[in-house]
Enzyme design. Structure first.
Site, PDB file in Angstrom:
ATOM      1  N   GLU A   1      -6.592  -3.994   3.425  1.00 47.85           N
ATOM      2  CA  GLU A   1      -5.998  -3.252   2.316  1.00 47.85           C
ATOM      3  C   GLU A   1      -7.065  -2.678   1.391  1.00 47.85           C
ATOM      4  O   GLU A   1      -6.923  -1.570   0.880  1.00 47.85           O
ATOM      5  CB  GLU A   1      -5.033  -4.150   1.531  1.00 47.85           C
ATOM      6  CG  GLU A   1      -3.772  -4.518   2.295  1.00 47.85           C
ATOM      7  CD  GLU A   1      -2.925  -3.312   2.676  1.00 47.85           C
ATOM      8  OE1 GLU A   1      -3.122  -2.222   2.098  1.00 47.85           O
ATOM      9  OE2 GLU A   1      -2.072  -3.447   3.570  1.00 47.85           O
TER      10      GLU A   1
ATOM     11  N   TYR B   1      -1.112  -3.535  -6.263  1.00 53.93           N
ATOM     12  CA  TYR B   1      -0.825  -3.107  -4.891  1.00 53.93           C
ATOM     13  C   TYR B   1      -1.388  -4.098  -3.870  1.00 53.93           C
ATOM     14  O   TYR B   1      -0.665  -4.592  -3.002  1.00 53.93           O
ATOM     15  CB  TYR B   1      -1.397  -1.709  -4.606  1.00 53.93           C
ATOM     16  CG  TYR B   1      -1.384  -1.417  -3.125  1.00 53.93           C
ATOM     17  CD1 TYR B   1      -0.190  -1.130  -2.477  1.00 53.93           C
ATOM     18  CD2 TYR B   1      -2.545  -1.519  -2.352  1.00 53.93           C
ATOM     19  CE1 TYR B   1      -0.147  -0.930  -1.108  1.00 53.93           C
ATOM     20  CE2 TYR B   1      -2.515  -1.322  -0.983  1.00 53.93           C
ATOM     21  CZ  TYR B   1      -1.318  -1.021  -0.370  1.00 53.93           C
ATOM     22  OH  TYR B   1      -1.277  -0.843   0.995  1.00 53.93           O
TER      23      TYR B   1
ATOM     24  N   ASP C   1       1.789   1.973  -3.224  1.00 48.53           N
ATOM     25  CA  ASP C   1       0.668   2.903  -3.149  1.00 48.53           C
ATOM     26  C   ASP C   1       1.233   4.322  -3.115  1.00 48.53           C
ATOM     27  O   ASP C   1       2.419   4.551  -3.356  1.00 48.53           O
ATOM     28  CB  ASP C   1      -0.198   2.608  -1.925  1.00 48.53           C
ATOM     29  CG  ASP C   1       0.530   2.850  -0.608  1.00 48.53           C
ATOM     30  OD1 ASP C   1       1.753   3.121  -0.627  1.00 48.53           O
ATOM     31  OD2 ASP C   1      -0.126   2.784   0.449  1.00 48.53           O
TER      32      ASP C   1
END
Length: 379
Positions: A45, A128, A146
């Site tokens: 991520e 996020y 996102d």
């Protein structure tokens, strides 16, 4: 501010079922999805921020090979860490990752904590990334919002809130929380990511093949192209440099390590000097006006006067431009051949042969300069 749209519980459950069924059948085969290991989720991520999936895959595989555990990441030498990240940009991300890894070793027995509060307490992990780790690795019903998710939901509910404004995230957080799966939050978040990346794309979305088209307000009104609403970014500030590719009589090139603080800290480049736009334009014009693009030694803008470098020959390699988030570099790249290699080295400078370049961490602008050099040497 958008007009609030609410769904019945029955509609929410139907929406979840349709989205998850599509994901289970169509999900992308990605290396970080081989397990729900929180470390792998975290690394992927962070890498995927501002970077396309196809670019990230080889970086992710190498990173996991070099640093297979959180403890390995915590103990990594900075040069090797930056080398693993070389080309991805935004190097503060990997430095923050190492800082967080050290926190986990000291506080959480070398493991990712399992509550959203503890996950968000780690350096470099925001809502996020925390939502992605929490939902995928620990099945916490936390949104991972996102750009893809905001695009999907702005069309799903015709939300006209400006996604460039930080306060808008609360609007999307509310809608996602109200509609997300409580039993499969990780798959739900990843389904939204995949949907935004493959079907609900920024331009020319494939609305007819979308698994949730029957729930989409923008599809009903044929207004998908109007969402999301986002104000234009400010233009990047232009900055001007001259980079000297200094080569000595043995064929080695002078590299210079950047300061520990600031942009591209502790990375290696050819020596660079900032110049005004007027001097930059004058130098460009000087090269363009001289046959064979060779510049007389007198036209050096006194860049190295204080170092007393004896230049035998100068020639233009080309111009490199590179855009960072808020600035744009314009770099005039000039090759210098020295008459004499005997000179006092400045701090954090080294003579390095081209075949040794891969041992040093180069930022993207430096990689572009090396490409110019290679092209020149092959001609």
């Amino acid at each position: 501010m958008s007009e609030e749209v609410t769904w019945t519980q029955e509609k929410i459950e139907s929406f979840q079922d349709d989205l998850l069924a599509w994901y289970h059948h169509e999900k992308r085969d990605l290396p970080w999805r081989e397990s729900t290991d929180p470390y792998r989720v975290w690394v992927s991520e962070i890498m995927l921020q501002q970077t396309q999936v196809v670019t990230v895959i080889p970086y992710f595989n190498r990173f996991m090979e070099w640093f297979p555990t959180i403890e390995d990441l915590a103990n990594a030498e900075e040069d090797k860490l930056l080398k693993a990240w070389e080309g991805l940009g935004y190097y503060s991300r990997v430095r923050n990752m190492q800082h967080a890894a050290k926190e986990m070793v000291e506080t959480f027995d070398g493991k990712m904590p399992q509550t959203i509060e503890d996950i968000l307490s780690l350096k470099g992990i925001g809502p996020y990334t925390g939502g992605a780790i929490g939902s995928i690795a620990f099945s916490l019903p936390e949104p991972a919002i996102d750009g893809n998710v905001m695009r999907v939901y702005s069309r799903l509910f015709c939300l006209s809130d400006d996604i460039a404004l930080p306060k808008t995230r609360k609007v999307f957080d509310k809608y996602v929380r109200e509609t997300m799966s409580q039993t499969e939050p990780g798959d739900f978040n990843q389904a939204l990511m995949d949907l935004g990346a493959t079907i609900c794309t920024p331009t020319k979305p494939s609305c007819e093949t979308c698994p949730i088209k029957h729930y989409c307000e923008a599809k009903k009104t044929d207004t998908a192209s109007s969402y999301p609403v986002k104000k234009k970014k400010e233009k990047a500030k232009p900055l001007y440099y001259v980079a000297d590719v200094i080569r000595n009589k043995t064929g080695a090139f002078l590299l210079e390590k950047r300061p520990e603080d600031g942009l591209l800290s502790n990375m290696w480049t050819f020596p660079m000097r900032d110049v005004t736009k007027e001097d930059y334009d004058r130098l460009v014009a000087s090269y363009d006006s001289v046959e064979k693009k060779e510049l007389q030694v007198a036209e050096q803008l006194s860049l190295y006067e204080e170092e007393k470098i004896d230049i035998k020959e100068k020639q233009l390699l080309g111009i490199v431009t590179h855009i960072f988030s808020h600035r744009k570099w314009h770099v005039l790249v000039v090759e210098d051949l020295l008459r004499d290699t005997d000179r006092e080295m400045l701090e954090k400078q080294k003579w390095v042969y081209q075949e040794e370049f891969d041992q040093y961490v180069f930022p993207k602008p430096q990689q572009k300069m090396v490409d110019l050099l290679k092209k020149s040497m092959n001609n």
